[in-house]
Design a protein around this motif. Structure first.
Motif, short mmCIF file in Angstrom:
data_model
loop_
_atom_site.label_atom_id
_atom_site.label_comp_id
_atom_site.label_asym_id
_atom_site.label_seq_id
_atom_site.Cartn_x
_atom_site.Cartn_y
_atom_site.Cartn_z
N LEU A 1 2.99 -0.13 0.28
CA LEU A 1 3.45 0.64 -0.90
C LEU A 1 3.98 1.86 -0.29
CD1 LEU A 1 0.01 0.08 -2.64
CD2 LEU A 1 2.28 -0.86 -3.48
N PHE A 2 4.04 2.17 0.61
CA PHE A 2 4.58 3.32 1.06
C PHE A 2 6.26 3.19 1.42
CE2 PHE A 2 0.61 4.65 3.32
CZ PHE A 2 0.38 5.70 2.87
N PHE A 3 6.43 2.08 1.12
CA PHE A 3 7.94 1.55 1.32
C PHE A 3 8.61 0.99 0.25
CE2 PHE A 3 5.59 1.07 5.33
CZ PHE A 3 6.29 1.93 6.13
N VAL A 4 7.89 1.08 -1.03
CA VAL A 4 8.41 0.69 -2.17
C VAL A 4 8.42 1.78 -3.43
CG1 VAL A 4 8.05 -1.76 -1.90
CG2 VAL A 4 6.53 -0.45 -3.04
N PHE B 1 3.80 -5.69 -3.67
CA PHE B 1 2.83 -5.18 -2.79
C PHE B 1 1.61 -4.93 -3.51
CE2 PHE B 1 6.29 -4.66 0.23
CZ PHE B 1 5.86 -4.93 1.44
N TRP B 2 1.51 -4.54 -4.74
CA TRP B 2 0.29 -4.44 -5.49
C TRP B 2 -0.35 -5.79 -5.68
CZ3 TRP B 2 -2.22 -0.23 -6.57
CH2 TRP B 2 -3.45 -0.35 -7.15
N THR B 3 0.37 -6.77 -5.74
CA THR B 3 -0.15 -8.23 -5.84
C THR B 3 -0.94 -8.79 -4.57
OG1 THR B 3 1.48 -8.98 -7.69
CG2 THR B 3 0.26 -10.67 -6.45
N LEU B 4 0.03 -8.49 -3.54
CA LEU B 4 -0.59 -8.69 -2.18
C LEU B 4 -2.03 -8.16 -1.43
CD1 LEU B 4 2.62 -9.21 -0.24
CD2 LEU B 4 1.21 -11.13 -1.00
N PHE C 1 -1.52 9.61 -4.53
CA PHE C 1 -1.92 8.30 -4.70
C PHE C 1 -1.88 7.25 -3.82
CE2 PHE C 1 -1.69 4.29 -6.91
CZ PHE C 1 -2.94 4.02 -7.25
N VAL C 2 -0.84 7.02 -3.44
CA VAL C 2 -0.65 5.88 -2.26
C VAL C 2 -1.44 6.16 -0.98
CG1 VAL C 2 0.86 4.55 -0.72
CG2 VAL C 2 1.45 4.99 -3.18
N PRO C 3 -1.21 7.31 -0.32
CA PRO C 3 -2.02 7.50 0.95
C PRO C 3 -3.68 7.36 0.30
CG PRO C 3 -0.44 9.10 0.82
CD PRO C 3 -0.56 8.41 -0.60
N LEU C 4 -4.05 7.71 -0.47
CA LEU C 4 -5.34 7.66 -0.97
C LEU C 4 -6.04 6.38 -1.08
CD1 LEU C 4 -8.40 8.99 -1.84
CD2 LEU C 4 -7.17 9.03 -4.25
N PHE C 5 -5.00 5.60 -1.76
CA PHE C 5 -5.48 4.14 -2.05
C PHE C 5 -5.41 3.31 -0.71
CE2 PHE C 5 -4.29 -0.33 -3.02
CZ PHE C 5 -5.38 -0.57 -4.20
N VAL C 6 -4.54 3.57 0.18
CA VAL C 6 -4.46 3.00 1.31
C VAL C 6 -5.73 3.20 2.21
CG1 VAL C 6 -3.19 2.55 3.59
CG2 VAL C 6 -1.87 2.47 1.40
#
Length: 400
Positions: free
Chosen positions: A94-97, A106-109, A166-171
C-alpha cells in the motif's frame, strides 16, 4: 528466576486472547479512516464500495476450501498462523500505490488471508473453550476491545499527524498481529482426550446441513442482518463527516458501538444458555430494523450515541447466537468448514450490500439506510420461519 515460571501462566486462553486483541486492530483503524482516505485520493463512493466488496468476494470463493483444509490439518493453528503472517506482509504494498486499481489490488491481497482464517479461528476457540470449561465470549470480546481502541485512536492520530499516517498505522498493526500469532496454542484435543461432541448433532457432513431448512434459515437471516452492518462500516464515517460530525467525534462514535459489542460478549455467559439461540438472533434482527430506520434521518450526535449502543444487540447478540447454534448442532469433524459456510453466507450478503449501497448512497445519501432496514426485516423473517418449522426443545434450549 521469575522467567522460568512465567510460561506456565500463559494458558491457551490467555495466548488466544492476546491474538484476538490484535486481530481486529487493523480493521478498526480502516473502518474509521479508509473511506475518508480513499475519498481524499479522488475515489468515488461507487469505487469505495468496490474496494470494500472485492476482497469480500474473493474471500467468499476461498472460505469453504480454507475451512476444509483446516479441519483436515493436524491442528487448526497451522492455517491461522500462515494466514496471519501473509496478512502481515502483503499490506506493505500500500505504500507504493495511489490510484484506484493499485489500491484495489493491494487492499484485496491484504484483506484476503486475514478474512479467510476468521471462521477457522472462531471454530477452534469455541471447541477449545468447551473442552476446557472456559468462555468463548470473553476471549472474543477482547478482539472487539482491540478494534474499539483503534476506532478511537485513529481519529486522533490523523488529527495529529495528518492522513498520511493511515497506511503506516495499518501496516504496523498487520505486522503486530502476525507476530502475536506465532505464540498461539494448539487447539485440538491432545491425543487420548475425547473431543467435545455436539449436544444434538444434525449433521456429520456439510452437505447434510444444507438439506435442513430450519438449520440454515437462521444463518441466512443473520447473514442478511450482518450485511447491513457492513454498510455502516464502509460508509458510516463518510456519511457522518458529510453531515458535519467532526472526525474527532466519528472515531469515538464507532468505538462506542464496539464497546457495546464487547460488553455483550463479556456478559453473554450469564444468560446465553437460558434463551433459545434463534430467539436471540431474531431479537438482533428486529432491533437492527429500528436502528437503520433511525439512521436514515441523520439524527444528531446525542441520538447517534444511543443508536451505537444498540450494536451490542444488533451484531454481538446475533453473532454469538449463531456461533453457539452451529457448535451445538454439528460435530467437531466439520467445525471449521461449517463456520466457514456461515462466513460465506455473510460474505455474499456483504458483497451485495457494499456494491448496492455504494450506488444507493450516491442516489439517496443517508436515506439509503431505509433499504438496510428493509433487508434486516427480510432477515428477521427467515429466522421466524425457522422457529415455525422447528420449535426449540425445552431440554435443549441453548441449541434452539
Amino acid at each position: 528466576m521469575s522467567l522460568a515460571v512465567a510460561p506456565a501462566r500463559l494458558t491457551p486462553e490467555l495466548r488466544t486472547t492476546a491474538f484476538y486483541f490484535t486481530y481486529f486492530m487493523g480493521p478498526g483503524a480502516a473502518v474509521m479512516f479508509l473511506p475518508i482516505w480513499l475519498s481524499e485520493k479522488g475515489i468515488s463512493t461507487e469505487q469505495i464500495g468496490l474496494i470494500n466488496a472485492v476482497p469480500v468476494f474473493v474471500i467468499l470463493a476461498l472460505n469453504l476450501v480454507v475451512g476444509r483444509l483446516a479441519d483436515q490439518a493436524k491442528d487448526w493453528r497451522q492455517v491461522i498462523v500462515i494466514g496471519a503472517v501473509i496478512a502481515g506482509i502483503v499490506p506493505i504494498g500500500l505504500f507504493f500505490v495511489n490510484e484506484f486499481w493499485g489500491i484495489l489490488l493491494f487492499w484485496t491481497l491484504a484483506s484476503l488471508p486475514g478474512g479467510a482464517i476468521g471462521p477457522v479461528l472462531d471454530a477452534a476457540i469455541m471447541r477449545m473453550t468447551r473442552r476446557n470449561g472456559t468462555d468463548f465470549g470473553t476471549i472474543r470480546a477482547w478482539g472487539t476491545v482491540g478494534y474499539m481502541l483503534f476506532n478511537a485512536l485513529t481519529g486522533f492520530l490523523v488529527g495529529w499527524f495528518g492522513s498520511d499516517i493511515f497506511v503506516p498505522l495499518f501496516v504496523g498493526l498487520a505486522l503486530l498481529r502476525a507476530a502475536v500469532s506465532l505464540q498461539l496454542p494448539a487447539f485440538r484435543a491432545p491425543a487420548g482426550l475425547p473431543t467435545v461432541a455436539a449436544a444434538q448433532p444434525v449433521a456429520g457432513k456439510l452437505r447434510e446441513i444444507i438439506t435442513k431448512p430450519w438449520f440454515i434459515l437462521p444463518l441466512i437471516g443473520f447473514s442478511i442482518v450482518f450485511g447491513t452492518h457492513i454498510v455502516l462500516n464502509a460508509f458510516g464515517s463518510l456519511l457522518w463527516k458529510e453531515q458535519g460530525v467532526p472526525e474527532s467525534i466519528i472515531g469515538p462514535l464507532i468505538a462506542l458501538g464496539a464497546a457495546a459489542e464487547a460488553g455483550m460478549m463479556f456478559v453473554w455467559k450469564r444468560f446465553g444458555g437460558t434463551i433459545s439461540a434463534r430467539k436471540l438472533i431474531l431479537a438482533s434482527a428486529l432491533v437492527s430494523v429500528l436502528r437503520w430506520v433511525a439512521m436514515a434521518f441523520s439524527p444528531p450526535v446525542a441520538i447517534l450515541v444511543l443508536l451505537q449502543l444498540t450494536h451490542g444487540v444488533t451484531f454481538a447478540l446475533g453473532y454469538l447466537g449463531c456461533v453457539h447454534f452451529i457448535a451445538n448442532w454439528t460435530s467437531e469433524d466439520i467445525a471449521a468448514e461449517t463456520q466457514s459456510l456461515f462466513n460465506v453466507l455473510q460474505q455474499v450478503t456483504s458483497v451485495i450490500a457494499l456494491v448496492g449501497f455504494g450506488w444507493l448512497i450516491g442516489l439517496f445519501g443517508p436515506h439509503a439506510y431505509l433499504f438496510a432496514a428493509l433487508a434486516a426485516t427480510l432477515g428477521a423473517l427467515c429466522i421466524w420461519l425457522s422457529l415455525r418449522m422447528m420449535q426449540p426443545k425445552p431440554d435443549a434450549i441453548v441449541t434452539g
